[in-house]
Design a protein around this motif. Structure first.
Motif, PDB file in Angstrom:
ATOM      1  N   MET A   1     -17.317  26.776 -33.854  1.00  0.00           N
ATOM      2  CA  MET A   1     -16.927  25.703 -34.771  1.00  0.00           C
ATOM      3  C   MET A   1     -17.905  24.543 -34.704  1.00  0.00           C
ATOM      4  SD  MET A   1     -12.744  25.611 -34.924  1.00  0.00           S
ATOM      5  CE  MET A   1     -12.518  25.186 -33.195  1.00  0.00           C
ATOM      6  N   GLN A   2     -18.393  24.250 -33.512  1.00  0.00           N
ATOM      7  CA  GLN A   2     -19.402  23.196 -33.386  1.00  0.00           C
ATOM      8  C   GLN A   2     -20.719  23.627 -34.031  1.00  0.00           C
ATOM      9  OE1 GLN A   2     -19.849  21.484 -29.450  1.00  0.00           O
ATOM     10  NE2 GLN A   2     -17.674  21.770 -29.006  1.00  0.00           N
ATOM     11  N   ALA A   3     -21.120  24.866 -33.772  1.00  0.00           N
ATOM     12  CA  ALA A   3     -22.394  25.340 -34.318  1.00  0.00           C
ATOM     13  C   ALA A   3     -22.379  25.358 -35.845  1.00  0.00           C
ATOM     14  CB  ALA A   3     -22.698  26.741 -33.778  1.00  0.00           C
ATOM     15  N   PHE A   4     -21.243  25.764 -36.425  1.00  0.00           N
ATOM     16  CA  PHE A   4     -21.136  25.834 -37.884  1.00  0.00           C
ATOM     17  C   PHE A   4     -20.660  24.517 -38.509  1.00  0.00           C
ATOM     18  CE2 PHE A   4     -21.100  30.494 -37.244  1.00  0.00           C
ATOM     19  CZ  PHE A   4     -21.966  30.879 -38.257  1.00  0.00           C
ATOM     20  N   GLN A   5     -20.497  23.478 -37.656  1.00  0.00           N
ATOM     21  CA  GLN A   5     -20.075  22.155 -38.135  1.00  0.00           C
ATOM     22  C   GLN A   5     -18.813  22.273 -38.987  1.00  0.00           C
ATOM     23  OE1 GLN A   5     -23.444  20.247 -40.040  1.00  0.00           O
ATOM     24  NE2 GLN A   5     -24.791  20.617 -38.303  1.00  0.00           N
ATOM     25  N   PHE A   6     -17.807  22.909 -38.396  1.00  0.00           N
ATOM     26  CA  PHE A   6     -16.589  23.260 -39.130  1.00  0.00           C
ATOM     27  C   PHE A   6     -15.415  22.420 -38.666  1.00  0.00           C
ATOM     28  CE2 PHE A   6     -12.736  25.927 -39.438  1.00  0.00           C
ATOM     29  CZ  PHE A   6     -12.695  26.059 -40.822  1.00  0.00           C
ATOM     30  N   ASP A   7     -14.683  21.830 -39.604  1.00  0.00           N
ATOM     31  CA  ASP A   7     -13.482  21.061 -39.314  1.00  0.00           C
ATOM     32  C   ASP A   7     -12.278  21.994 -39.434  1.00  0.00           C
ATOM     33  OD1 ASP A   7     -11.342  19.371 -39.100  1.00  0.00           O
ATOM     34  OD2 ASP A   7     -11.957  18.000 -40.700  1.00  0.00           O
ATOM     35  N   PRO A   8     -11.602  22.321 -38.319  1.00  0.00           N
ATOM     36  CA  PRO A   8     -10.510  23.298 -38.368  1.00  0.00           C
ATOM     37  C   PRO A   8      -9.177  22.707 -38.807  1.00  0.00           C
ATOM     38  CG  PRO A   8     -10.833  22.562 -36.118  1.00  0.00           C
ATOM     39  CD  PRO A   8     -11.884  21.868 -36.943  1.00  0.00           C
ATOM     40  N   ARG A   9      -9.106  21.404 -39.064  1.00  0.00           N
ATOM     41  CA  ARG A   9      -7.812  20.766 -39.342  1.00  0.00           C
ATOM     42  C   ARG A   9      -7.423  20.816 -40.816  1.00  0.00           C
ATOM     43  NH1 ARG A   9      -9.738  15.270 -36.708  1.00  0.00           N
ATOM     44  NH2 ARG A   9     -11.501  15.957 -37.986  1.00  0.00           N
ATOM     45  N   THR A  10      -8.382  21.051 -41.692  1.00  0.00           N
ATOM     46  CA  THR A  10      -8.121  21.035 -43.132  1.00  0.00           C
ATOM     47  C   THR A  10      -7.369  22.289 -43.561  1.00  0.00           C
ATOM     48  OG1 THR A  10     -10.158  19.789 -43.449  1.00  0.00           O
ATOM     49  CG2 THR A  10      -9.213  20.833 -45.396  1.00  0.00           C
ATOM     50  N   GLN A  11      -6.436  22.133 -44.515  1.00  0.00           N
ATOM     51  CA  GLN A  11      -5.722  23.295 -45.033  1.00  0.00           C
ATOM     52  C   GLN A  11      -6.641  24.157 -45.891  1.00  0.00           C
ATOM     53  OE1 GLN A  11      -2.164  21.806 -47.028  1.00  0.00           O
ATOM     54  NE2 GLN A  11      -0.952  22.502 -45.285  1.00  0.00           N
ATOM     55  N   GLY A  12      -6.337  25.451 -45.919  1.00  0.00           N
ATOM     56  CA  GLY A  12      -7.190  26.412 -46.596  1.00  0.00           C
ATOM     57  C   GLY A  12      -7.421  26.105 -48.063  1.00  0.00           C
ATOM     58  N   ARG A  13      -6.409  25.558 -48.752  1.00  0.00           N
ATOM     59  CA  ARG A  13      -6.555  25.302 -50.188  1.00  0.00           C
ATOM     60  C   ARG A  13      -7.634  24.266 -50.482  1.00  0.00           C
ATOM     61  NH1 ARG A  13      -1.349  23.190 -49.422  1.00  0.00           N
ATOM     62  NH2 ARG A  13      -0.519  24.877 -50.728  1.00  0.00           N
ATOM     63  N   ALA A  14      -8.002  23.458 -49.488  1.00  0.00           N
ATOM     64  CA  ALA A  14      -8.979  22.388 -49.712  1.00  0.00           C
ATOM     65  C   ALA A  14     -10.403  22.796 -49.369  1.00  0.00           C
ATOM     66  CB  ALA A  14      -8.594  21.152 -48.902  1.00  0.00           C
ATOM     67  N   TYR A  15     -10.588  24.014 -48.847  1.00  0.00           N
ATOM     68  CA  TYR A  15     -11.916  24.422 -48.412  1.00  0.00           C
ATOM     69  C   TYR A  15     -12.780  24.867 -49.588  1.00  0.00           C
ATOM     70  CZ  TYR A  15     -10.873  24.343 -43.401  1.00  0.00           C
ATOM     71  OH  TYR A  15     -10.565  23.954 -42.134  1.00  0.00           O
ATOM     72  N   SER A  16     -14.053  24.528 -49.510  1.00  0.00           N
ATOM     73  CA  SER A  16     -15.047  25.035 -50.452  1.00  0.00           C
ATOM     74  C   SER A  16     -15.361  26.491 -50.122  1.00  0.00           C
ATOM     75  CB  SER A  16     -16.334  24.214 -50.352  1.00  0.00           C
ATOM     76  OG  SER A  16     -16.918  24.379 -49.062  1.00  0.00           O
TER      77      SER A  16
END
Length: 312
Positions: free
Chosen positions: A122-137
């Protein structure tokens, strides 16, 4: 070296359409194998059959020596996959989705090794795990699938256009992960139409055209099919005259350029040395040239069709 994937005369029909038309493919254990072709060539259909998600019309396919349609559960315990178009649960956060996918592959929810691997990714991919799936690009949905795939070790990774939607920085992270799992002994089948990606990552390449394998081999094996570009500094095109094996000599921007059959390059070098050329550059053919060798007619036909439509 044993084969982890083997397909023979694989055919898949959807009504009157043949998505696969006698596909022969072999992926050796421990290699990164590029599965190269444009959209619509049959790459995704072949991978769906390997995953046991679709049934072949005819022919044979085995993964780990088993029929994936009849033994899908056993096959899936040993592999990880990433589709080209990722859909995720809209009400789950990204982190929750990754955990669900990991548990489906047998990772205990609180396993320290899994948690450490997930956090690193998650750090390497700069990913925020807290956002709900419907909001992801699209790019973030792709990250969910990649993190879930790489967080739990697998013997085989089936990756269908895995960098679709990722920016160039994240593509670098992806390449590092491929190198890591390969060094750990895993096998990777990487489906892509991005030529540079395949060229950087893969040990062997299979080029698929209209549901059949057009060529397969290492990059060195395939490069003999195209010509290598040779160039050197000059004031006009005259120095290229009479060079054995030279084709299509041109002069531009202070350099003479010509091509030579790749297996004739070493025979050309003594003549260049005798002529005392300076600023010599030799550029081996890229996968793009190999790709265009097999699809150039299709591209030209499409261009002609488009021009005819525009003029109608």
């Amino acid at each position: 070296m044993s084969s982890i994937i083997r397909a023979r005369e694989l055919v898949k029909r959807y009504g009157s359409v043949r998505a696969l038309d006698g596909l022969d493919l072999e992926v050796q254990t421990g290699e990164v194998h590029g599965f190269l072709g444009p959209n619509g060539a049959g790459k995704s259909t072949a991978i769906r059959i390997m995953l046991g998600l679709a049934r072949a019309t005819s022919g044979e396919v085995s993964v780990f020596g088993a029929d994936p349609w009849r033994s899908a559960a056993d096959v899936h315990r040993r592999l990880a996959s990433v589709p080209g178009d990722v859909s995720i649960w809209p009400n789950l956060s990204g982190g929750e989705t990754i955990d669900v996918l990991a548990r489906l592959r047998g990772a205990p929810a609180r396993d320290p090794a899994y948690l450490e691997s997930k956090d690193r990714l998650m750090q390497a991919f700069q990913f925020d795990p807290r956002t709900q799936g419907r909001a992801y690009s699209k790019g973030n949905r792709q990250k969910v699938a990649l993190i879930a795939a790489f967080a739990v070790p697998a013997e085989l990774y089936l990756l269908d256009e895995p960098t679709s939607g990722l920016d160039p920085l994240m593509e670098v992270v992806f390449r590092r992960e491929i190198a890591r799992v390969r060094d750990a002994g895993a096998t990777v089948l990487l489906s892509s139409h991005i030529l540079s990606e395949v060229e950087l990552l893969c040990d062997r390449v299979s080029i698929i055209r209209a549901g059949r394998i057009a060529e397969t081999g290492t990059l060195a094996d395939l490069r003999h099919l195209t010509r290598t570009e040779v160039s050197f500094e000059a004031t006009d095109a005259e120095p290229a005259a009479g060079i054995p094996g030279a084709h299509d000599a041109t002069y531009a921007e202070g350099r003479v350029r010509f091509t030579v059959d790749t297996d004739r390059v070493t025979a050309t070098l003594p003549e260049l040395a005798r002529r005392g050329v300076i600023g010599l550059r030799i550029e081996p053919p890229s996968l793009e040239e190999l790709f265009l060798r097999h699809y150039g007619d299709d591209i030209r036909n499409n261009e002609n069709t488009d021009r005819a439509s525009d003029s109608a």
